[in-house]
Design a protein around this motif. Structure first.
Motif, PDB file in Angstrom:
ATOM      1  N   ASP A  42      -7.772  -7.394  -4.608  1.00  0.00           N
ATOM      2  CA  ASP A  42      -7.867  -8.460  -4.231  1.00  0.00           C
ATOM      3  C   ASP A  42      -6.702  -9.355  -4.287  1.00  0.00           C
ATOM      4  OD1 ASP A  42     -10.409  -8.236  -3.873  1.00  0.00           O
ATOM      5  OD2 ASP A  42     -11.274  -9.275  -5.534  1.00  0.00           O
ATOM      6  N   CYS A  43      -5.568  -8.885  -5.432  1.00  0.00           N
ATOM      7  CA  CYS A  43      -4.400  -9.366  -5.731  1.00  0.00           C
ATOM      8  C   CYS A  43      -3.408  -8.443  -5.790  1.00  0.00           C
ATOM      9  CB  CYS A  43      -4.620 -10.069  -6.880  1.00  0.00           C
ATOM     10  SG  CYS A  43      -4.986  -9.040  -8.191  1.00  0.00           S
ATOM     11  N   ARG A  44      -2.239  -8.909  -5.587  1.00  0.00           N
ATOM     12  CA  ARG A  44      -0.993  -7.862  -5.790  1.00  0.00           C
ATOM     13  C   ARG A  44      -1.345  -7.440  -7.438  1.00  0.00           C
ATOM     14  NH1 ARG A  44       5.019  -8.604  -6.472  1.00  0.00           N
ATOM     15  NH2 ARG A  44       5.811  -6.736  -5.038  1.00  0.00           N
ATOM     16  N   CYS A  45      -1.211  -5.939  -7.631  1.00  0.00           N
ATOM     17  CA  CYS A  45      -1.329  -5.275  -8.613  1.00  0.00           C
ATOM     18  C   CYS A  45      -0.192  -4.626  -9.280  1.00  0.00           C
ATOM     19  CB  CYS A  45      -2.413  -4.048  -8.467  1.00  0.00           C
ATOM     20  SG  CYS A  45      -3.957  -4.491  -8.172  1.00  0.00           S
ATOM     21  N   ALA A  46      -0.115  -4.721 -10.446  1.00  0.00           N
ATOM     22  CA  ALA A  46       1.028  -3.511 -11.314  1.00  0.00           C
ATOM     23  C   ALA A  46       0.319  -2.339 -10.919  1.00  0.00           C
ATOM     24  CB  ALA A  46       0.940  -3.677 -12.747  1.00  0.00           C
ATOM     25  N   ALA A  47       1.531  -1.382 -10.588  1.00  0.00           N
ATOM     26  CA  ALA A  47       1.058  -0.077  -9.855  1.00  0.00           C
ATOM     27  C   ALA A  47       2.067   0.907 -10.238  1.00  0.00           C
ATOM     28  CB  ALA A  47       1.173  -0.077  -8.197  1.00  0.00           C
ATOM     29  N   ALA A  48       1.897   2.136 -10.281  1.00  0.00           N
ATOM     30  CA  ALA A  48       2.747   3.177 -10.643  1.00  0.00           C
ATOM     31  C   ALA A  48       2.070   4.500  -9.804  1.00  0.00           C
ATOM     32  CB  ALA A  48       2.687   3.391 -11.971  1.00  0.00           C
ATOM     33  N   GLY A  49       3.175   5.405  -9.916  1.00  0.00           N
ATOM     34  CA  GLY A  49       2.584   6.451  -9.097  1.00  0.00           C
ATOM     35  C   GLY A  49       3.348   7.752  -9.615  1.00  0.00           C
ATOM     36  N   MET A  50       2.807   9.121  -9.781  1.00  0.00           N
ATOM     37  CA  MET A  50       3.608  10.366  -9.738  1.00  0.00           C
ATOM     38  C   MET A  50       3.443  11.308  -8.640  1.00  0.00           C
ATOM     39  SD  MET A  50       3.060  10.693 -13.705  1.00  0.00           S
ATOM     40  CE  MET A  50       4.247  12.079 -13.655  1.00  0.00           C
ATOM     41  N   PHE A  51       4.267  11.999  -8.172  1.00  0.00           N
ATOM     42  CA  PHE A  51       4.418  12.678  -6.813  1.00  0.00           C
ATOM     43  C   PHE A  51       4.714  14.229  -7.313  1.00  0.00           C
ATOM     44  CE2 PHE A  51       5.223   8.228  -6.257  1.00  0.00           C
ATOM     45  CZ  PHE A  51       4.460   7.927  -5.218  1.00  0.00           C
ATOM     46  N   GLY A  62       7.296  10.467   0.410  1.00  0.00           N
ATOM     47  CA  GLY A  62       8.745   9.648   0.279  1.00  0.00           C
ATOM     48  C   GLY A  62       8.451   8.074   0.549  1.00  0.00           C
ATOM     49  N   VAL A  63       7.616   7.554   1.510  1.00  0.00           N
ATOM     50  CA  VAL A  63       7.333   6.424   1.756  1.00  0.00           C
ATOM     51  C   VAL A  63       6.764   5.776   0.549  1.00  0.00           C
ATOM     52  CG1 VAL A  63       6.136   4.663   3.109  1.00  0.00           C
ATOM     53  CG2 VAL A  63       7.308   6.571   4.287  1.00  0.00           C
ATOM     54  N   SER A  64       5.716   6.244  -0.102  1.00  0.00           N
ATOM     55  CA  SER A  64       4.878   5.503  -1.170  1.00  0.00           C
ATOM     56  C   SER A  64       5.507   5.710  -2.620  1.00  0.00           C
ATOM     57  CB  SER A  64       3.529   6.470  -1.605  1.00  0.00           C
ATOM     58  OG  SER A  64       2.825   6.345  -0.506  1.00  0.00           O
ATOM     59  N   ARG A  65       6.641   6.638  -2.823  1.00  0.00           N
ATOM     60  CA  ARG A  65       7.352   6.633  -3.643  1.00  0.00           C
ATOM     61  C   ARG A  65       8.376   5.354  -3.707  1.00  0.00           C
ATOM     62  NH1 ARG A  65      10.307  11.412  -3.538  1.00  0.00           N
ATOM     63  NH2 ARG A  65       8.832  12.738  -4.935  1.00  0.00           N
ATOM     64  N   SER A  66       8.934   5.072  -2.631  1.00  0.00           N
ATOM     65  CA  SER A  66       9.855   3.870  -2.324  1.00  0.00           C
ATOM     66  C   SER A  66       9.110   2.588  -2.471  1.00  0.00           C
ATOM     67  CB  SER A  66      10.596   4.000  -1.123  1.00  0.00           C
ATOM     68  OG  SER A  66      10.075   3.380   0.131  1.00  0.00           O
ATOM     69  N   HIS A  67       7.858   2.651  -1.977  1.00  0.00           N
ATOM     70  CA  HIS A  67       7.043   1.545  -1.969  1.00  0.00           C
ATOM     71  C   HIS A  67       6.560   1.069  -3.228  1.00  0.00           C
ATOM     72  CE1 HIS A  67       5.718   1.374   2.428  1.00  0.00           C
ATOM     73  NE2 HIS A  67       6.936   1.145   2.283  1.00  0.00           N
ATOM     74  N   LEU A  68       6.602   2.113  -4.445  1.00  0.00           N
ATOM     75  CA  LEU A  68       5.995   1.643  -5.694  1.00  0.00           C
ATOM     76  C   LEU A  68       7.226   1.748  -6.742  1.00  0.00           C
ATOM     77  CD1 LEU A  68       3.124   4.449  -6.030  1.00  0.00           C
ATOM     78  CD2 LEU A  68       2.897   1.824  -6.340  1.00  0.00           C
ATOM     79  N   ALA A  69       8.515   1.497  -6.147  1.00  0.00           N
ATOM     80  CA  ALA A  69       9.500   1.489  -7.034  1.00  0.00           C
ATOM     81  C   ALA A  69       9.819   0.258  -7.830  1.00  0.00           C
ATOM     82  CB  ALA A  69      10.793   1.700  -6.218  1.00  0.00           C
ATOM     83  N   ASP A  70       9.185  -0.801  -7.000  1.00  0.00           N
ATOM     84  CA  ASP A  70       9.247  -2.240  -7.588  1.00  0.00           C
ATOM     85  C   ASP A  70       7.984  -2.512  -8.630  1.00  0.00           C
ATOM     86  OD1 ASP A  70       7.050  -2.585  -5.893  1.00  0.00           O
ATOM     87  OD2 ASP A  70       7.717  -4.358  -5.127  1.00  0.00           O
ATOM     88  N   GLU A 110       5.367  -3.281   1.827  1.00  0.00           N
ATOM     89  CA  GLU A 110       5.869  -2.439   0.640  1.00  0.00           C
ATOM     90  C   GLU A 110       4.770  -2.445  -0.343  1.00  0.00           C
ATOM     91  OE1 GLU A 110       7.655  -4.818   2.065  1.00  0.00           O
ATOM     92  OE2 GLU A 110       9.141  -3.411   3.217  1.00  0.00           O
ATOM     93  N   ASP A 111       3.758  -3.282  -0.188  1.00  0.00           N
ATOM     94  CA  ASP A 111       2.735  -3.389  -1.225  1.00  0.00           C
ATOM     95  C   ASP A 111       1.539  -2.205  -0.644  1.00  0.00           C
ATOM     96  OD1 ASP A 111       3.982  -4.798  -3.192  1.00  0.00           O
ATOM     97  OD2 ASP A 111       2.908  -6.658  -2.184  1.00  0.00           O
ATOM     98  N   VAL A 112       1.943  -1.541   0.519  1.00  0.00           N
ATOM     99  CA  VAL A 112       0.944  -0.454   0.732  1.00  0.00           C
ATOM    100  C   VAL A 112       1.405   0.957   0.376  1.00  0.00           C
ATOM    101  CG1 VAL A 112      -0.226   0.706   2.699  1.00  0.00           C
ATOM    102  CG2 VAL A 112       0.314  -1.785   2.830  1.00  0.00           C
ATOM    103  N   VAL A 113       0.522   1.737  -0.300  1.00  0.00           N
ATOM    104  CA  VAL A 113       0.547   3.341  -0.424  1.00  0.00           C
ATOM    105  C   VAL A 113       0.065   3.974   0.431  1.00  0.00           C
ATOM    106  CG1 VAL A 113       0.119   5.001  -2.330  1.00  0.00           C
ATOM    107  CG2 VAL A 113       0.813   2.778  -3.120  1.00  0.00           C
TER     108      VAL A 113
END
Lengths: 411, 411
Positions: A42-51, A62-70, A110-113
């Motif tokens: 429902d809102c913008r979330c703190a997010a993290a990913g490992m690939f 590649g796309v998701s890694r860059s979108h999660l960089a922030d 950029e907020d889409v994984v």
């Protein structure tokens, strides 16, 4: 004080602030199988990913890694049936998917994984995905069925959907973590891919979230091996909505961080075990714990070497207490140890049996051993007797079915 | 000038100065199967050996390594049916075997190399071996049948004996190299063990012999993988009698050394391929060549990663041109490369087919691909287009039969 962590239903929609959906978009031929999943906060979330660490990684990685960089994200879209890997226009198509979904949801691209799993090297029919976004978003809902639809849509040769959720106390308030994942499989013989999508309503800053995810992934997903093949598409992503209302966890330390990390660990262990036990062709879940080693890193290498050995895996398939293969796998793990100190045990729900003491054979009741190893969850206990570190790895046996699934011609 | 190297019969007895024998001693229950082999030189030989890197190594590995430390040996005794590994009294028994054989032959105990292959963790019935030494030594002979008996006696689940010999010119005289080896297998499901015993009548100093063996083993035996399990008992040993009469090769350099090394390489490639094609359950020999990479070490890692991948192995079993699995295996080999430059081809005796260009899919005639991959010797060609180094690895497909052999209960 040990925080109690309680299993609850609801998967990725169990934490406050998340909806999910899963539909058949047409990527798969079989209309009864869902192939496109969406998780939206429902809102913008703190997010993290490992690939994946594979040098050949798919475009969505590649796309998701860059979108999660922030450190922030709001939606996860995942298709099965096509890996979007080794394709010339893969990046454009992954980017387009994010753009169209973001526009539809009214959020930033950029907020889409974005994630994919399926056959490598086939062009992604991106129009099929784009055209399905209105329906996919239209079906977003809270509750057990919504998470279930998403969990089903990311399956490949998995034999069952994998969903987990738990509730725990964080700074005096109730918080939740939910997750869906998939393990090795394909509708057409291809890559095993491991995908895990985790949601939580805990309030936690991106860098603390990333630290928690990283430390937990090293001890859970990274300790699973089905066949030793690291996929081009592996991805684990967590979104934290903050809706639990706890005092935000600002750093990777302190009581609240540890409570969060413990709950995340529990969920990830459940996912790791579910993936291992549903490995391609698996008839048994194998859990190898190496105890009393000098250090944790070495214990991990030893445990993983056992779990990965084709000879150990086939012996477990055959319920054969052939412990020489365990010693052999320990021996080539690439770490120092004293074989003449090692004790080996097999355990399952019907009992346990010692098969080797101080690196040498002891008398074994082969009937009992066979009974123990005929269960569908086998514990392999390795005691190195040279320190106090331990580690656990999970895997599965190697069966005829694995060969059948992966040897069949794509058709 | 390229020295010509000609295949000849005779195995380990082809070079001048060597006799061999192989008998049924009683270690195996089946009286029709030989289980004890002996190779003896007429004189003390320059000798070198390379051994398993497994931390859990069998007693005969430890004993033979120390006996070869001085660079000389005269006899090799090898039993099948029991690995003499993970046994409390293994060293005493391996030592006793050497002592009794040396006494019988009138040579020094330290000039005996001892090897074992078979089940791990079972006490070695050393009396059976000791009592058979007179008969074993009594049957020592030159000629095809003698080498054949020895090659048969070291087999486990190998489906055929493996013998090779060649003749080449060394400083104006004819010299010969002979060899027997065994690959993965067992009479009771257990360790894969690779053993290679090589004889030559070339005159060569121990340190030059060791250098030649080492450099060749790295490019041949060490580039074979059946199932990724490095045995506790692997051993390759070479004895050089000097009877060819060439001017002794004193150092690992110069024309004569290179001629010797080329002949040794040819023999070891033949052994490596024979072991790979007779891997447990194998229906196909796989040969992967990685070309035009930055450096040889990296090319080796890439080639071996392909050969070891369970997903590649099952695809080859199923004659499936699933090249995404090749890209994936290259990607996790642990070396840098540019996936977007990679070209992939499959070849066999019926033709060749490109399946990937510049890291991306190209149109593939699936019928032709299936025809090519249905042969029993498949070449996988990987062109990295970034350098001029190349390397080749050998392996086999992964079949139902591998699971059956290793999943069956020991009985």
């Amino acid at each position: 004080m040990e925080t109690s962590i309680i299993d609850i239903p609801g998967g990725v929609t169990a934490p406050a602030g998340f909806r999910a959906s899963g539909i058949h978009s047409g990527l798969r031929k079989n209309k009864l199988r869902r192939d496109l999943a969406l998780i939206v906060a429902d809102c913008r979330c703190a997010a993290a990913g490992m690939f994946t660490t594979n040098k050949v990684f798919a475009a969505p990685v590649g796309v998701s890694r860059s979108h999660l960089a922030d450190g922030y994200a709001q939606a996860i879209i995942c298709n099965s049936g096509n890996a979007n890997a080794c394709t010339a226009d893969g990046y454009e198509k992954a980017d387009l998917t994010c753009r169209v979904l973001a526009q539809h949801l009214g959020i930033k691209k950029e907020d889409v994984v974005v994630a994919s799993t399926g056959v490598i090297g086939l062009p992604l029919p991106v129009e099929t995905i784009i055209n399905s976004i209105p329906e996919l978003a239209g079906q977003l809902a809270c509750g057990v069925m919504a998470s279930h639809a998403a969990a089903n849509a990311i399956m490949t040769t998995d034999t069952k959907p994998k969903e987990f959720a738990c509730e725990f106390t964080l700074g005096g308030v109730k918080a939740r973590i939910g997750a869906i994942c998939k393990g090795s499989g394909m509708i057409e013989p291809n890559m095993a891919t491991m995908l895990g999508f985790i949601t939580t309503d805990a309030a936690i800053e991106p860098h603390a979230l990333r630290a928690a995810l990283q430390s937990v992934v090293f001890d859970t997903f990274n300790m699973v091996s089905i066949d030793g093949d690291t996929s081009t598409n592996d991805m684990v992503v967590i979104l934290a909505s903050g809706k639990a209302g706890n005092k935000p966890i600002a750093a990777p330390e302190g009581e609240d961080y540890e409570a969060f990390r413990a709950a995340l660990l529990k969920i990830c262990i459940s996912m790791a075990k579910a993936i291992a036990s549903d490995g391609e062709g698996a008839t048994k879940l194998l859990e190898c714990t190496v105890r009393n080693y000098y250090n944790k890193e070495g214990a991990k290498k030893l445990a993983k070497s056992v779990i990965k050995s084709s000879l150990v895996k086939t012996a477990m398939f055959g319920a054969d207490a052939n412990w020489g293969r365990l010693m052999c796998a320990l021996g080539y793990a690439g770490v120092e140890f004293d074989p003449s100190k090692v004790d080996l045990k097999f355990k399952s729900k019907v009992g346990e049996i010692s098969v080797c003491r101080n690196g040498c054979a002891i008398e074994v009741d082969e009937e009992l051993a066979k009974e123990i190893l005929s269960c569908d969850y086998i514990y392999i206990d390795v005691d190195c007797k040279c320190g106090d570190a331990s580690a656990t790895a999970w895997g599965c046996d190697l069966s005829y079915e694995y060969v059948r699934i992966n040897g069949d011609y794509r058709s």
